[in-house]
Design a protein around this motif. Structure first.
Motif, PDB file in Angstrom:
ATOM      1  N   PHE A 178      76.745-129.439 -74.604  1.00  0.00           N
ATOM      2  CA  PHE A 178      77.400-130.032 -75.764  1.00  0.00           C
ATOM      3  C   PHE A 178      76.344-130.557 -76.727  1.00  0.00           C
ATOM      4  N   PRO A 179      76.658-130.589 -78.019  1.00  0.00           N
ATOM      5  CA  PRO A 179      75.706-131.138 -78.988  1.00  0.00           C
ATOM      6  C   PRO A 179      75.567-132.645 -78.826  1.00  0.00           C
ATOM      7  N   ILE A 180      74.385-133.150 -79.099  1.00  0.00           N
ATOM      8  CA  ILE A 180      74.078-134.576 -78.993  1.00  0.00           C
ATOM      9  C   ILE A 180      73.780-135.092 -80.398  1.00  0.00           C
ATOM     10  N   PHE A 181      74.596-136.058 -80.844  1.00  0.00           N
ATOM     11  CA  PHE A 181      74.401-136.692 -82.141  1.00  0.00           C
ATOM     12  C   PHE A 181      73.726-138.047 -81.931  1.00  0.00           C
ATOM     13  N   SER A 182      72.815-138.391 -82.830  1.00  0.00           N
ATOM     14  CA  SER A 182      72.072-139.648 -82.702  1.00  0.00           C
ATOM     15  C   SER A 182      71.497-140.025 -84.058  1.00  0.00           C
ATOM     16  N   ASN A 183      70.925-141.250 -84.095  1.00  0.00           N
ATOM     17  CA  ASN A 183      70.183-141.727 -85.259  1.00  0.00           C
ATOM     18  C   ASN A 183      71.035-141.670 -86.530  1.00  0.00           C
ATOM     19  N   CYS A 184      72.211-142.284 -86.471  1.00  0.00           N
ATOM     20  CA  CYS A 184      73.123-142.275 -87.620  1.00  0.00           C
ATOM     21  C   CYS A 184      72.743-143.396 -88.584  1.00  0.00           C
ATOM     22  N   ARG A 185      72.731-143.089 -89.870  1.00  0.00           N
ATOM     23  CA  ARG A 185      72.446-144.080 -90.899  1.00  0.00           C
ATOM     24  C   ARG A 185      73.271-143.753 -92.143  1.00  0.00           C
ATOM     25  N   ILE A 186      73.471-144.764 -92.984  1.00  0.00           N
ATOM     26  CA  ILE A 186      74.263-144.646 -94.201  1.00  0.00           C
ATOM     27  C   ILE A 186      73.316-144.565 -95.393  1.00  0.00           C
ATOM     28  N   ILE A 187      73.537-143.556 -96.245  1.00  0.00           N
ATOM     29  CA  ILE A 187      72.693-143.331 -97.414  1.00  0.00           C
ATOM     30  C   ILE A 187      73.592-143.305 -98.649  1.00  0.00           C
ATOM     31  N   PRO A 188      73.370-144.173 -99.645  1.00  0.00           N
ATOM     32  CA  PRO A 188      74.129-144.068-100.897  1.00  0.00           C
ATOM     33  C   PRO A 188      73.624-142.882-101.722  1.00  0.00           C
ATOM     34  N   VAL A 189      74.554-142.088-102.233  1.00  0.00           N
ATOM     35  CA  VAL A 189      74.214-140.919-103.049  1.00  0.00           C
ATOM     36  C   VAL A 189      75.077-140.935-104.299  1.00  0.00           C
ATOM     37  N   ASP A 190      74.618-140.209-105.325  1.00  0.00           N
ATOM     38  CA  ASP A 190      75.383-140.110-106.560  1.00  0.00           C
ATOM     39  C   ASP A 190      76.302-138.904-106.511  1.00  0.00           C
ATOM     40  N   GLU A 191      76.906-138.564-107.650  1.00  0.00           N
ATOM     41  CA  GLU A 191      77.882-137.466-107.666  1.00  0.00           C
ATOM     42  C   GLU A 191      77.248-136.124-107.387  1.00  0.00           C
ATOM     43  N   ASP A 192      75.950-135.984-107.569  1.00  0.00           N
ATOM     44  CA  ASP A 192      75.246-134.727-107.295  1.00  0.00           C
ATOM     45  C   ASP A 192      74.617-134.682-105.911  1.00  0.00           C
ATOM     46  N   GLY A 193      74.805-135.731-105.116  1.00  0.00           N
ATOM     47  CA  GLY A 193      74.236-135.763-103.778  1.00  0.00           C
ATOM     48  C   GLY A 193      72.816-136.263-103.702  1.00  0.00           C
ATOM     49  N   LEU A 194      72.262-136.768-104.822  1.00  0.00           N
ATOM     50  CA  LEU A 194      70.904-137.304-104.814  1.00  0.00           C
ATOM     51  C   LEU A 194      70.922-138.739-104.320  1.00  0.00           C
ATOM     52  N   SER A 195      69.935-139.098-103.525  1.00  0.00           N
ATOM     53  CA  SER A 195      69.901-140.419-102.904  1.00  0.00           C
ATOM     54  C   SER A 195      69.690-141.507-103.949  1.00  0.00           C
ATOM     55  N   LEU A 196      70.429-142.625-103.780  1.00  0.00           N
ATOM     56  CA  LEU A 196      70.261-143.798-104.621  1.00  0.00           C
ATOM     57  C   LEU A 196      69.351-144.834-103.985  1.00  0.00           C
ATOM     58  N   ASN A 197      68.850-144.544-102.802  1.00  0.00           N
ATOM     59  CA  ASN A 197      68.047-145.510-102.055  1.00  0.00           C
ATOM     60  C   ASN A 197      66.570-145.374-102.417  1.00  0.00           C
ATOM     61  N   THR A 198      66.300-145.261-103.704  1.00  0.00           N
ATOM     62  CA  THR A 198      64.919-145.121-104.182  1.00  0.00           C
ATOM     63  C   THR A 198      64.738-145.963-105.429  1.00  0.00           C
ATOM     64  N   GLY A 199      63.740-146.814-105.405  1.00  0.00           N
ATOM     65  CA  GLY A 199      63.485-147.687-106.537  1.00  0.00           C
ATOM     66  C   GLY A 199      62.786-146.962-107.666  1.00  0.00           C
ATOM     67  N   PRO A 200      62.544-147.661-108.783  1.00  0.00           N
ATOM     68  CA  PRO A 200      61.903-147.007-109.940  1.00  0.00           C
ATOM     69  C   PRO A 200      60.474-146.591-109.673  1.00  0.00           C
ATOM     70  N   ASN A 201      59.783-147.278-108.775  1.00  0.00           N
ATOM     71  CA  ASN A 201      58.386-146.944-108.465  1.00  0.00           C
ATOM     72  C   ASN A 201      58.245-146.085-107.212  1.00  0.00           C
ATOM     73  N   GLY A 202      59.378-145.554-106.704  1.00  0.00           N
ATOM     74  CA  GLY A 202      59.322-144.696-105.531  1.00  0.00           C
ATOM     75  C   GLY A 202      59.537-145.421-104.221  1.00  0.00           C
ATOM     76  N   GLU A 203      59.668-146.759-104.218  1.00  0.00           N
ATOM     77  CA  GLU A 203      59.875-147.479-102.962  1.00  0.00           C
ATOM     78  C   GLU A 203      61.320-147.324-102.517  1.00  0.00           C
ATOM     79  N   LYS A 204      61.521-147.498-101.207  1.00  0.00           N
ATOM     80  CA  LYS A 204      62.851-147.372-100.629  1.00  0.00           C
ATOM     81  C   LYS A 204      63.600-148.687-100.837  1.00  0.00           C
ATOM     82  N   ARG A 205      64.462-148.706-101.826  1.00  0.00           N
ATOM     83  CA  ARG A 205      65.215-149.916-102.132  1.00  0.00           C
ATOM     84  C   ARG A 205      66.498-149.517-102.841  1.00  0.00           C
ATOM     85  N   PHE A 206      67.615-150.124-102.410  1.00  0.00           N
ATOM     86  CA  PHE A 206      68.911-149.818-103.007  1.00  0.00           C
ATOM     87  C   PHE A 206      69.371-151.006-103.842  1.00  0.00           C
ATOM     88  N   ASP A 207      69.722-150.743-105.079  1.00  0.00           N
ATOM     89  CA  ASP A 207      70.203-151.775-105.988  1.00  0.00           C
ATOM     90  C   ASP A 207      71.682-151.522-106.239  1.00  0.00           C
TER      91      ASP A 207
END
Length: 439
Positions: A178-207
């Motif tokens: 059977f398949p094994i699922f793991s390491n689940c996390r939530i990522i905010p994305v926009d209408e095009d599927g691009l991640s919103l969890n990126t700051g203006p300078n490239g750091e990982k930050r969600f506003d």
């Protein structure tokens, strides 16, 4: 004069006809030998090298698609974007209270989920549910030939080329693991599927208060790692038909067996809310990121008498075709959509019994048992109730046939019939019991 009338001498060929024939035959033999050596018996690259090359190609396609989206956003005004076009305002109910505007930031705040610091979660409970579902699917496939019939019909459909004979399925193995699922996390994305969890300078930050997070179409996406090591096999038999210069000039039997050995990747799942103005239901979308790895084991057998076994070039062609088929359907930026039904409880969706049962005991029994057991208990209860009603009806008929035994037809005994003791007997009293009344 005689010299001018003479024909010019033609140059004699350097090779005779026999020599030219020999050279031509040698050239054909060399071409056939080179084709057999490099095309049929050529060594295939290692699986690691092949996987690295394919991953680089997929990554380049993803980056090119992402760059095109960013370029389109910079050149397209915000007012003309499809996601921000005004919708038709319908009359809303004055009784049903309208909740405040819900954004992905408010959902994360109310569920106490911080996308920047929350640790990835294990999915042990989800693995158990998926394993039970797959086990039931495999068990149902063993009961009838529905999956075999569907595969045969799909392989021999209108898309089958003319140079292939009827395709027969000779082996089908659905695997054991059977398949094994793991390491689940939530990522905010926009209408095009691009991640919103990126700051203006490239750091990982969600506003949560940014304009992109509040834009219509932004959603939360669940990403989880999936790994499967199994042996899922599909074996086929067919014939390659040569229809030139006339039909069935030559026939070449071919047997092919393809097995999925391992799959590992990242699965992304998200929900697209319904749009009442466009009458679109809630959709669940899923796709795989471009960092997946899919390994196959391909066995081939070509010919009828002198057979070629496990030709490397055939294995490369089959694997390339299967990877392309998977990339075109379920690898980002492409995704699959599944329409979800309404989650409100409805009578037509209720299961667990044919008719409602009366009594708390019967309801508890039918609720705790399964579907089949609940039906059996309901039938038993109905049968017992029917017998009790029939017994009461029969007793009532006997009382009507003998009215003298009814209390309404019992007359009071005269004083002479009571005896000298003046004792009265009560109907239904025990033997030997008497009621003493004053005369």
């Amino acid at each position: 004069m005689a010299t001018t009338d003479m024909c010019p001498m033609k140059p004699e060929p350097t090779l005779s006809f026999t020599q030219g024939l020999i050279v031509g035959q040698i050239s054909v033999v060399l071409l056939i030998a080179a084709f057999i050596k490099f095309f049929i018996f050529g060594e295939a690259p290692s699986p690691e090298v092949t996987a690295t090359i394919r991953a680089a190609e997929r990554r380049s396609r993803t980056l090119a698609h992402r760059q095109s989206l960013l370029t389109l956003r910079s050149t397209t005004p915000n007012a003309t974007r499809p996601s921000q076009q005004p919708t038709l305002n319908k009359k809303k109910s004055s009784i049903l209270r309208s909740p405040p505007t819900l954004t992905i930031g408010s959902i994360l705040n109310k569920t106490y989920y911080n996308v920047d610091s929350h640790q990835p979660e294990s999915l042990d409970w989800f693995n158990v549910l998926i394993a039970q579902t797959i086990a039931q699917f495999r068990s149902d496939a063993q009961q009838d030939d529905a999956i075999l019939t569907s595969l045969t019909k799909a392989l021999n459909g209108s898309s089958r080329p003319d140079f292939l004979d009827e395709i027969k399925v000779t082996e089908l193995t659905l695997g054991e693991d059977f398949p094994i699922f793991s390491n689940c996390r939530i990522i905010p994305v926009d209408e095009d599927g691009l991640s919103l969890n990126t700051g203006p300078n490239g750091e990982k930050r969600f506003d949560a208060n940014s304009s992109r997070a509040k834009r219509e179409g932004s959603r939360l996406q669940a990403r989880m790692d999936v790994d499967l090591s199994d042996m899922i096999t599909l074996a086929l038999e067919t014939k390659i038909l040569l229809n030139y210069p006339k039909r069935l000039t030559a026939v070449l039997p071919v047997a092919l067996a393809v097995s999925v050995v391992r799959f590992s990747g990242t699965l992304s799942i998200s929900f697209i809310p319904s749009n009442p103005s466009q009458s679109t239901p809630t959709m669940m979308t899923f796709s795989f990121l471009d960092d997946y790895r899919l390994d196959f084991s391909v066995r081939s057998l070509v010919g009828s008498r002198s057979r070629l076994q496990d030709v490397p070039k055939i294995a490369q062609l089959v694997e390339s075709r299967l990877h392309r088929w998977f990339d075109e359907r379920a690898v980002e930026p492409r995704f699959q959509e599944i329409a979800l039904p309404s989650l409100w409880p409805r009578k037509k969706n209720t299961r667990g019994g044919d008719e409602p049962l009366d009594g708390s005991a019967s309801s508890t029994a039918s609720g705790s048992a399964g579907k089949g057991k609940g039906r059996e208990i309901a039938k038993e209860l109905k049968e017992e109730a029917r017998k009790e009603v029939q017994a009461e009806a029969a007793a009532g008929q006997r009382r009507e046939m003998s009215p003298a035994e009814n209390l309404r037809y019992r007359r009071v005994r005269s004083r002479g019939e009571r005896g000298s003791t003046g004792e009265y007997s009560m109907p239904g009293s025990l033997p030997g019991m008497a009621l003493d009344l004053p005369p």
